[in-house]
Design an enzyme around this catalytic site. Sequence first.
Site, PDB file in Angstrom:
ATOM      1  NE  ARG A 195      32.097  35.773 -18.593  1.00  0.00           N
ATOM      2  CZ  ARG A 195      31.789  35.151 -17.328  1.00  0.00           C
ATOM      3  NH1 ARG A 195      31.768  34.133 -17.155  1.00  0.00           N
ATOM      4  NH2 ARG A 195      31.036  36.156 -16.734  1.00  0.00           N
TER       5      ARG A 195
ATOM      6  CG  ASP B 207      37.593  53.397   0.655  1.00  0.00           C
ATOM      7  OD1 ASP B 207      36.793  54.110   0.084  1.00  0.00           O
ATOM      8  OD2 ASP B 207      37.409  52.698   1.712  1.00  0.00           O
ATOM      9  CG  HIS B 208      34.236  55.017  -4.393  1.00  0.00           C
ATOM     10  ND1 HIS B 208      33.539  53.935  -3.717  1.00  0.00           N
ATOM     11  CD2 HIS B 208      33.093  55.949  -4.349  1.00  0.00           C
ATOM     12  CE1 HIS B 208      32.306  54.253  -3.388  1.00  0.00           C
ATOM     13  NE2 HIS B 208      31.954  55.546  -3.763  1.00  0.00           N
TER      14      HIS B 208
ATOM     15  CE  LYS C  71      32.090  59.408  -2.198  1.00  0.00           C
ATOM     16  NZ  LYS C  71      31.243  59.513  -3.323  1.00  0.00           N
TER      17      LYS C  71
ATOM     18  CD  GLU D 214      24.461  54.288   0.217  1.00  0.00           C
ATOM     19  OE1 GLU D 214      24.635  54.646  -1.029  1.00  0.00           O
ATOM     20  OE2 GLU D 214      24.475  53.317   0.419  1.00  0.00           O
TER      21      GLU D 214
ATOM     22  CG  ASP E 257      28.254  47.719   0.927  1.00  0.00           C
ATOM     23  OD1 ASP E 257      29.016  47.279  -0.511  1.00  0.00           O
ATOM     24  OD2 ASP E 257      27.329  48.525   0.468  1.00  0.00           O
TER      25      ASP E 257
ATOM     26  CG  HIS F 211      33.124  53.407   1.759  1.00  0.00           C
ATOM     27  ND1 HIS F 211      34.330  53.119   0.708  1.00  0.00           N
ATOM     28  CD2 HIS F 211      32.101  52.912   0.991  1.00  0.00           C
ATOM     29  CE1 HIS F 211      33.952  52.539  -0.316  1.00  0.00           C
ATOM     30  NE2 HIS F 211      32.624  52.430  -0.424  1.00  0.00           N
TER      31      HIS F 211
ATOM     32  CE  LYS G 121      23.377  49.784   0.103  1.00  0.00           C
ATOM     33  NZ  LYS G 121      24.026  50.997  -0.539  1.00  0.00           N
TER      34      LYS G 121
HETATM   35  C1  BG6 Z   1      29.976  51.438  -2.602  1.00  0.00           C
HETATM   36  C2  BG6 Z   1      28.948  50.353  -1.911  1.00  0.00           C
HETATM   37  O1  BG6 Z   1      31.140  50.925  -2.253  1.00  0.00           O
HETATM   38  O2  BG6 Z   1      29.518  52.555  -2.095  1.00  0.00           O
HETATM   39  C3  BG6 Z   1      27.496  50.815  -2.190  1.00  0.00           C
HETATM   40  O3  BG6 Z   1      29.177  49.187  -2.207  1.00  0.00           O
HETATM   41  C4  BG6 Z   1      27.176  52.204  -1.962  1.00  0.00           C
HETATM   42  O4  BG6 Z   1      26.434  49.981  -1.390  1.00  0.00           O
HETATM   43  C5  BG6 Z   1      28.284  53.296  -2.306  1.00  0.00           C
HETATM   44  O5  BG6 Z   1      26.061  52.708  -2.371  1.00  0.00           O
HETATM   45  C6  BG6 Z   1      28.199  54.682  -1.943  1.00  0.00           C
HETATM   46  O6  BG6 Z   1      29.015  55.220  -2.597  1.00  0.00           O
HETATM   47  P1  BG6 Z   1      28.707  56.766  -2.968  1.00  0.00           P
HETATM   48  O7  BG6 Z   1      29.859  57.317  -3.666  1.00  0.00           O
HETATM   49  O8  BG6 Z   1      27.684  57.116  -3.850  1.00  0.00           O
HETATM   50  O9  BG6 Z   1      28.412  57.349  -1.531  1.00  0.00           O
END
Ligand code: BG6
Length: 508
Positions: free
Chosen positions: A50, A185-186, A190, A224, A243, A248, A348
């Site tokens: 935007r 789903d990143h 990895k 984390e 989350d 994951h 966390k």
């Molecule tokens: C994300 C979550 O999908 O993954 C975050 O929304 C989290 O809360 C993150 O911190 C962790 O990803 P990575 O790659 O840093 O382990």
Amino acid sequence: MNNNHNIKPTVFVIFGGTGDLNARKLSPALYNLFLDGWLPEQFAIIGTGRTKLTDAEFRTILLADLNEFSRSGKAKKEAWDKFSPHIYYQVSDVKMPAAYEEFSQRLSAFEQEWNAPANVIYYLAVAPEFFPIIATGIAQRHTKDDPTRVRIVIEKPFGHDLESARALNKLLAQSFQECQIYRIDHYLGKETVQNIMAFRFANAIMEPLWNRNSIEHVQISVTEQLGVGDRTGYYDGSGALRDMIQNHLLQLLCLVAMEPPVNFTSDEVRNRKVDVLRAMRRFTPEEVRESAVRGQYGAGWIEGKEVPGYREEKDANPASNTETFAAVKFFVDNWRWQGVPFYVRTGKRMHRSASIISIQFKDVPHVIFPPETGESWQQNRLVISIQPEMSIRLQVQAKRPGLDMMLNTVDMVFDYHGTYAAEAPEAYETLLLDAMLGDQTLFMRGDQVEEAWDLVMPILNSWQGRPSLNFPNYSADSWGPEVAEALIARDGFHWFTLPLKSNDKKKA
Ligand code: BG6
């Protein structure tokens, strides 16, 4: 170097072009793919948002982002001068049909200039409430196009619960075929996560052991050190279960528990993962109490710095009942895994950041050594370390050198950094490249997402109906709440952590 596998001319349209995800992950990933020769010669990146910006202003912003976040360090002038002319910006209001009209005009202009048809990848790096309107807007512009050329990438969260995930899947299915939808789903991108399949299915020695006869229990732990920071707006309506575990951690569990696929095609692999999710035991409300625990962090000190509790984070709800830690004991009810507990935990503001899968094998059937020989006796364990350490360790007993018979646990280690000189690509590089190649193996299929939601819904419902009375129940820099220790200790186990490496010790 030119690796580009004959990838067709491609236009990326990034919704949320001025957002954090593009700054930290998407643009650096595209830049590194460019540096490594993976992008086709004819490509364009259109950031959209935007904010009013010219192409030149947008390029300047992205350059600063690359300099800060790219794994390849600061952009070199020569490379940037070649990359930046491919970047454009379009101010747009996604609620207005005109926005989509402009994208398609730009697409046609590129196709004319390149004298070739182009693939277009729409990347939705925006808040989920915009997914439906953008998906519909895009679909209306491409009714006559070859569907394999138009792809839509959707960031998480994919739904807030089972019902909303189903509704989103339904909406997408009205406009797109499943082969056009890339749900991210990143974790699946990895390097160490991709290697789980290689380790299991490219080696014959593990398979005979990979079942209830030899394995006692499995742990999947993603801890984390970071807190939620300024993400409370999103996080407070989400929590650790939604989350991290729904996506994951369950994906990691599927990779450990899946049956061997017949081949490495995307549907075959994803079918086997869905089988795992379908076999996972659903909880009754009573079982939720026994099998799932939660926590919320209070204030504490991390690496010499005082950090606030979750309820004191910026813009946080001071009475929030959102969990920042969750641990669950799952079972996979099938022949391979009957009776083997899978403990998962995530949190966390934990003592250390580490993502680890620990597979503990059963003990020897009979110990021939006198008790004093094995003071540090430890059942065999396979430890797949996903990050920050990237390794696979098999922990075995060995004789300690010396004149007497003394046993020690030692590690047989495959360490990425010691084995390979090249730096591993970032997850988003792999995933963006796969989206360009049309390979959906590392993306979530609609039924997978729904099964995962179905599995966690009884826990979410139970927790929602039963606010926790003792939050915050763990302090920053701890290993989580006591209830999580109790969850696993009841079965005679404890949460596994890797020993600190010497350079980590200096930091701690
Ligand atoms: C994300 C979550 O999908 O993954 C975050 O929304 C989290 O809360 C993150 O911190 C962790 O990803 P990575 O790659 O840093 O382990």
